[in-house]
Every structure is written in C-alpha cells, then in structure tokens.
Design a protein around this motif. Structure first.
Motif, PDB file in Angstrom:
ATOM      1  N   LYS A 196      84.625 -12.496  27.959  1.00 58.16           N
ATOM      2  CA  LYS A 196      85.044 -11.444  28.890  1.00 58.16           C
ATOM      3  C   LYS A 196      84.112 -11.344  30.100  1.00 58.16           C
ATOM      4  CE  LYS A 196      87.102  -8.721  25.142  1.00 58.16           C
ATOM      5  NZ  LYS A 196      87.268  -7.381  24.515  1.00 58.16           N
ATOM      6  N   THR A 197      83.703 -12.493  30.625  1.00 54.83           N
ATOM      7  CA  THR A 197      82.753 -12.484  31.737  1.00 54.83           C
ATOM      8  C   THR A 197      83.342 -11.879  33.015  1.00 54.83           C
ATOM      9  OG1 THR A 197      83.365 -14.782  32.238  1.00 54.83           O
ATOM     10  CG2 THR A 197      81.405 -14.431  30.884  1.00 54.83           C
ATOM     11  N   ASP A 198      84.673 -11.763  33.084  1.00 52.39           N
ATOM     12  CA  ASP A 198      85.285 -11.123  34.247  1.00 52.39           C
ATOM     13  C   ASP A 198      84.959  -9.633  34.297  1.00 52.39           C
ATOM     14  OD1 ASP A 198      86.860 -11.012  31.875  1.00 52.39           O
ATOM     15  OD2 ASP A 198      88.600 -10.342  33.030  1.00 52.39           O
ATOM     16  N   LEU A 199      84.468  -9.077  33.180  1.00 49.81           N
ATOM     17  CA  LEU A 199      84.119  -7.658  33.121  1.00 49.81           C
ATOM     18  C   LEU A 199      82.620  -7.415  33.256  1.00 49.81           C
ATOM     19  CD1 LEU A 199      86.371  -6.549  30.110  1.00 49.81           C
ATOM     20  CD2 LEU A 199      86.905  -6.452  32.557  1.00 49.81           C
ATOM     21  N   ALA A 200      81.855  -8.482  33.488  1.00 54.20           N
ATOM     22  CA  ALA A 200      80.394  -8.373  33.472  1.00 54.20           C
ATOM     23  C   ALA A 200      79.879  -7.352  34.485  1.00 54.20           C
ATOM     24  CB  ALA A 200      79.776  -9.744  33.728  1.00 54.20           C
ATOM     25  N   ARG A 227      90.941 -14.874  30.195  1.00 54.99           N
ATOM     26  CA  ARG A 227      91.932 -14.537  31.227  1.00 54.99           C
ATOM     27  C   ARG A 227      92.055 -15.642  32.262  1.00 54.99           C
ATOM     28  NH1 ARG A 227      91.322  -8.733  33.770  1.00 54.99           N
ATOM     29  NH2 ARG A 227      91.923  -8.257  31.624  1.00 54.99           N
ATOM     30  N   THR A 228      90.920 -16.222  32.673  1.00 56.02           N
ATOM     31  CA  THR A 228      90.939 -17.252  33.702  1.00 56.02           C
ATOM     32  C   THR A 228      90.884 -18.669  33.142  1.00 56.02           C
ATOM     33  OG1 THR A 228      88.523 -17.279  33.919  1.00 56.02           O
ATOM     34  CG2 THR A 228      89.740 -15.683  35.266  1.00 56.02           C
ATOM     35  N   GLY A 229      90.507 -18.790  31.867  1.00 51.96           N
ATOM     36  CA  GLY A 229      90.372 -20.109  31.260  1.00 51.96           C
ATOM     37  C   GLY A 229      88.988 -20.712  31.411  1.00 51.96           C
ATOM     38  N   ASP A 230      88.072 -19.987  32.038  1.00 51.05           N
ATOM     39  CA  ASP A 230      86.714 -20.501  32.205  1.00 51.05           C
ATOM     40  C   ASP A 230      86.059 -20.764  30.844  1.00 51.05           C
ATOM     41  OD1 ASP A 230      87.009 -20.248  34.903  1.00 51.05           O
ATOM     42  OD2 ASP A 230      85.752 -18.455  35.114  1.00 51.05           O
ATOM     43  N   GLY A 231      85.472 -21.944  30.695  1.00 54.05           N
ATOM     44  CA  GLY A 231      84.740 -22.281  29.486  1.00 54.05           C
ATOM     45  C   GLY A 231      85.583 -22.830  28.355  1.00 54.05           C
TER      46      GLY A 231
END
Length: 256
Positions: free
Chosen positions: A167-171, A200-204
């Motif tokens: 959930k790095t988009d919420l960092a 959500r974005t597919g990162d990682g």
C-alpha cells in the motif's frame, strides 16, 4: 523444563521434520513453496492476486493455498487470477502447519507447478514459529501499520528472507517514515531485502514473482533468516538500544 514446554518442543520438532520432507518432495518435482506472512489488513490477498495474475500472463505455472479461520472469501478472490487456488480452513487455529499443507496438496497440486504460494493465516505471532516447507519466507507490512512493527514482531521479521511493504500509494497520507521502518527491519534482520509494492498500480508485482522464480531455480534467498538455536529463547542486543526478546522458529532452509 515444564511438561507444557516439552510438548511444545515436540510439536515444533515434528512439524520441522514434516516441513523438511515436504520441501524435499517439492524440490524434486521442481516446485518452490513461498510462505506469505502478515497481519490482517496488510493487503496480502490483493497483492497475491496480482502476482498470480501476472504469472498467468507470463506463462509461469503457479498455484496458491490460502488459509483462513472460517471463510473461503480469499480463495474466491484469488481464483479470479486464473491460477489454481485452494482454501485451507483452520477452524480457529491461528496458524498453518506443515501437515495441513501436505494434506491439502495431495491429489490437487498440478504437476508442472513452478511456484506454490501459501497465504498464511493473518497473524504475525503463531505462524512465525512454523516451517511449512518453504524455501522463501516473505513478511509483508502495510504503510498504515507503523514503522515499529518489526520491533514488535521480531520473530516474524527476523526469520524473513524478504520483507515487503504494501500500500505504498498511501505512504504520504499515512505519514509513513520509510527510513525508520528500514532501520527497524535491519535491526532484527540485518541486510534483509525490502521490496516496495502497490497492488493498485502493480508496482513490485514482477519483482516478487522474480524472487520466487530465483528461489525455484536454486538461487539462495537474498538474505538468510537468523539462525539461533531452534525453538529456544534468544536475546538480541543492539549497542545503545534496549534489549529485544525473541522466540525464533527453526529457520526455513533451501532444499539441496
């Protein structure tokens, strides 16, 4: 030593024997087991679903077991990926054991499976003490859970081959201090790899799948888990810091 401790030691020792045998059996058929541990709400299921879907897109034969206390909701979610998925219901047990995994795989796991992902029960305490026959143990934590979680759960984070931030988009919204988190992770598990992800974005997502395939191809985990005496209490001391008490599991090892 009290009798209850003797019984616990015997249970863990038998689990280790079963796990080692399962790891060997899977290695002989070309399958690697990846054990995923996290707290409830870390986003583990959503991320795993993305990894499974990406594996299907890339033509990598994967499968997943997902454990829950009472429902089959996660299996239904993961099955949308197109990969073979099975649910393990623990009937209230707070962790998976090697025998449960072996029993569930019998007659089900496709022969060509390259990577078997096991989504453990949402808990960072009990599951950390049980080897499931994994070659790769991944511990996940969402940015919303707090930077000190590795210090609160040193057994789980200390036995990880890889740590995943979800959930790095919420960092930014969560005020997540990544530098502090990394320092805390490396305090209990020096040098372990840390991967940032966002379902959500597919990162990682590709990075996680590549780690699993590397383990399957015989590459050692990027960092081995700590290896104190099996099933014993140890104490870690970091100069200038308070003492961290930990109960470590027998570490997962790579099959020969």
């Amino acid at each position: 030593m009290c009798r209850s401790t003797d019984v616990k030691q015997a249970v863990l020792a038998r689990n280790d024997d079963l796990a080692a045998a399962l790891r060997g059996d899977l290695a002989r058929r070309g399958t690697v087991l990846v054990n995923l541990l996290s707290s409830p709400g870390s986003g583990k299921t959503e991320l795993l679903g993305r990894v499974l879907a990406r594996a299907v897109e890339r033509g990598v034969p994967v499968a997943a077991l997902t454990a829950d206390l009472a429902t089959e909701n996660d299996a239904r979610r993961l099955a949308r990926s197109g990969a073979p998925v099975q649910q393990v219901l623990t009937d209230g047990l707070c962790h998976l054991e090697a025998l449960q995994v072996r029993t569930r795989l019998e007659g089900w796991l496709p022969e060509d499976t390259a990577v078997l992902f096991v989504e453990n029960v949402g808990n960072l305490v009990c599951p950390a003490s049980y080897d499931l026959g994994e070659t790769l143990r991944i511990v996940l934590m969402a940015v919303t859970e707090g930077e000190d979680k590795p210090l609160k759960y040193p057994t789980a984070f200390g036995s990880a081959h890889l740590v995943v931030v979800t959930k790095t988009d919420l960092a930014e919204a969560a005020g997540f201090d990544e530098d502090a988190f990394r320092a805390n992770v490396h305090r209990v598990n020096p040098g372990v790899g840390i991967v940032r992800t966002c379902a959500r974005t597919g990162d990682g997502v590709d990075t996680l799948l590549d780690h699993a395939l590397e383990a399957r191809d015989g590459a050692p985990p990027h960092h081995p888990p700590l290896a104190p005496r099996p099933h014993d209490h140890t104490v870690h001391r970091t100069p200038g810091d308070e003492t961290v008490h930990d109960h470590h599991p027998h570490p997962a090892t790579t099959a020969p």
